[in-house]
Design a protein around this motif. Structure first.
Motif, mmCIF file in Angstrom:
data_model
loop_
_atom_site.group_PDB
_atom_site.id
_atom_site.type_symbol
_atom_site.label_atom_id
_atom_site.label_comp_id
_atom_site.label_asym_id
_atom_site.label_seq_id
_atom_site.Cartn_x
_atom_site.Cartn_y
_atom_site.Cartn_z
ATOM 1 N N ALA A 134 -31.786 76.549 -37.301
ATOM 2 C CA ALA A 134 -31.438 75.542 -36.299
ATOM 3 C C ALA A 134 -30.049 75.774 -35.717
ATOM 4 O O ALA A 134 -29.836 75.657 -34.498
ATOM 5 C CB ALA A 134 -31.528 74.149 -36.918
ATOM 6 N N ALA A 189 -35.710 73.790 -28.949
ATOM 7 C CA ALA A 189 -35.463 74.439 -30.241
ATOM 8 C C ALA A 189 -36.748 74.556 -31.052
ATOM 9 O O ALA A 189 -36.954 75.531 -31.778
ATOM 10 C CB ALA A 189 -34.405 73.666 -31.022
ATOM 11 N N ASP A 190 -37.633 73.566 -30.922
ATOM 12 C CA ASP A 190 -38.895 73.580 -31.659
ATOM 13 C C ASP A 190 -39.831 74.668 -31.149
ATOM 14 O O ASP A 190 -40.778 75.056 -31.836
ATOM 15 C CB ASP A 190 -39.565 72.210 -31.529
ATOM 16 C CG ASP A 190 -40.758 72.067 -32.457
ATOM 17 O OD1 ASP A 190 -40.621 72.384 -33.656
ATOM 18 O OD2 ASP A 190 -41.825 71.637 -31.981
#
Length: 349
Positions: A146, A173-174
């Motif tokens: 992350a 980001a996912d």
């Protein structure tokens, strides 16, 4: 042990590069391996367009002639100056590992040597050699976490003078992380879509970004789990067209089968339902993929999962030993698993 962690690389490339002459850059994230190899090559300041100072070699070419690397590394360029030797496609070759031990311990080595390799397990001879040699360094490249993803997002969007909302950042980001170059490309595509605005919103991400965490490999992985031959072939063609290694599909299938194995064991031990197993062990799954995993849990037996995991383990080993045939081995193995899954599904219907 000379190993550079992910968060140490930027400082290393600026301040500590000169302490080493040989660099082993390896890991499952092929895009990141390539990106960091480029960064090291640029930092050496050797002109890669000068054929007398720069040489690119394939590891398979050295396996039959390991002495060539010694000769090249210890010779000077025609017009003097430092040399850069860039080796691609390294694996578990003992000759190359021995060369790393020898050359990596030579403090007077004038040449720079960059070696790109795939995923090397702890204790692999090449990795062990680079970690132990005094003038060598190992640089692992794993999928971005992350922190690294957010740094990549900030870096790319800043170059376009763009900001991003918190909801859009979380969604973006996912959807990233499996391959650094692919993730970077997806962010740039999003930035171009939002050109002329100040802030990227969640709707922009939904409109533009595919699943770059596997660069559409999820479609191929899902097709394997469902036993969908036509769907697998179609998804694989898209992956190949995007110049993404087919090996990433095999890694994705391996991870999903390991997850299925864990869930099915839980179902059998506790006599729980597929939905309960997913709730317990699949919190990270995207909501659109949960029905596929649930269907796979009902279709795949524990025996079938174990057998196909063994097949994939063997195929991955063969890919490392025969790097030039990696795509062929991966495709044949995955197609076989898809067909077996399809026959199993038909017999249970």
């Amino acid at each position: 042990m000379a190993e550079i962690k992910a968060h140490e690389f930027d400082v290393f490339i600026k301040r500590r590069l000169g302490d080493h002459r040989l660099f082993l850059i390896y890991g499952p994230d092929r895009g990141l391996v390539s990106e960091r190899a480029d960064a090291v090559a640029a930092a050496t300041k050797v002109d890669t367009k000068d054929a007398f100072s720069f040489m690119r070699l394939d590891a398979s070419a050295l396996s039959g002639d390991p002495g060539r690397l010694y000769d090249e590394a210890r010779s000077t360029g025609l017009f003097g100056g430092e040399k850069l030797i860039w080796i691609k496609g390294a694996g578990a070759d003992k000759g190359l590992a021995d060369a790393v031990t020898n050359l990596g311990g030579d403090k007077d080595l004038s040449a720079w040597i960059i070696i790109e390799a795939g995923d090397l397990k702890k204790g692999a001879n090449l990795r062990k050699a680079a970690e132990s040699a005094s003038s060598a360094v190992a640089i692992p490249c794993y999928a971005d976490d992350a922190r690294a993803l957010n740094g990549l997002i900030d870096e790319e969007l800043a170059s376009f003078s763009l900001k991003i909302s918190s909801d859009a950042r979380a969604l973006l980001a996912d959807s990233l992380g499996g391959d650094r170059l692919a993730s970077r490309g997806e962010i740039r595509k999003l930035a171009l879509y939002a050109w002329g605005r100040q802030t990227i919103e969640a709707d922009d991400v939904v409109a533009v970004i595919g699943d770059a965490s596997a660069i559409s490999t999820d479609d191929a992985v899902d097709a394997v789990l469902k036993g969908d031959r036509d769907g697998f072939l179609h998804a694989t063609q898209k992956v190949i067209a995007s110049k993404t290694p087919v090996f990433l599909i095999m890694q994705g299938v391996m991870r999903q089968l390991q997850l299925l194995d864990l869930m099915r064991s839980d179902m059998e031990e506790r006599r729980s339902s597929a939905a309960d197993a997913i709730a317990a062990h699949g919190r990270h799954l995207h909501f659109r993929r949960k029905p596929i995993i649930e269907a796979a849990l009902r279709a795949w037996t524990g025996e079938l999962i174990a057998r196909e995991l063994n097949r994939l383990h063997f195929a991955i080993l063969q890919c490392r030993r025969r790097n030039s045939l990696e795509d062929t081995i991966a495709l044949q193995t995955l197609l076989a698993t898809t067909l077996i899954a399809g026959r199993g599904k038909q017999s249970r219907n």
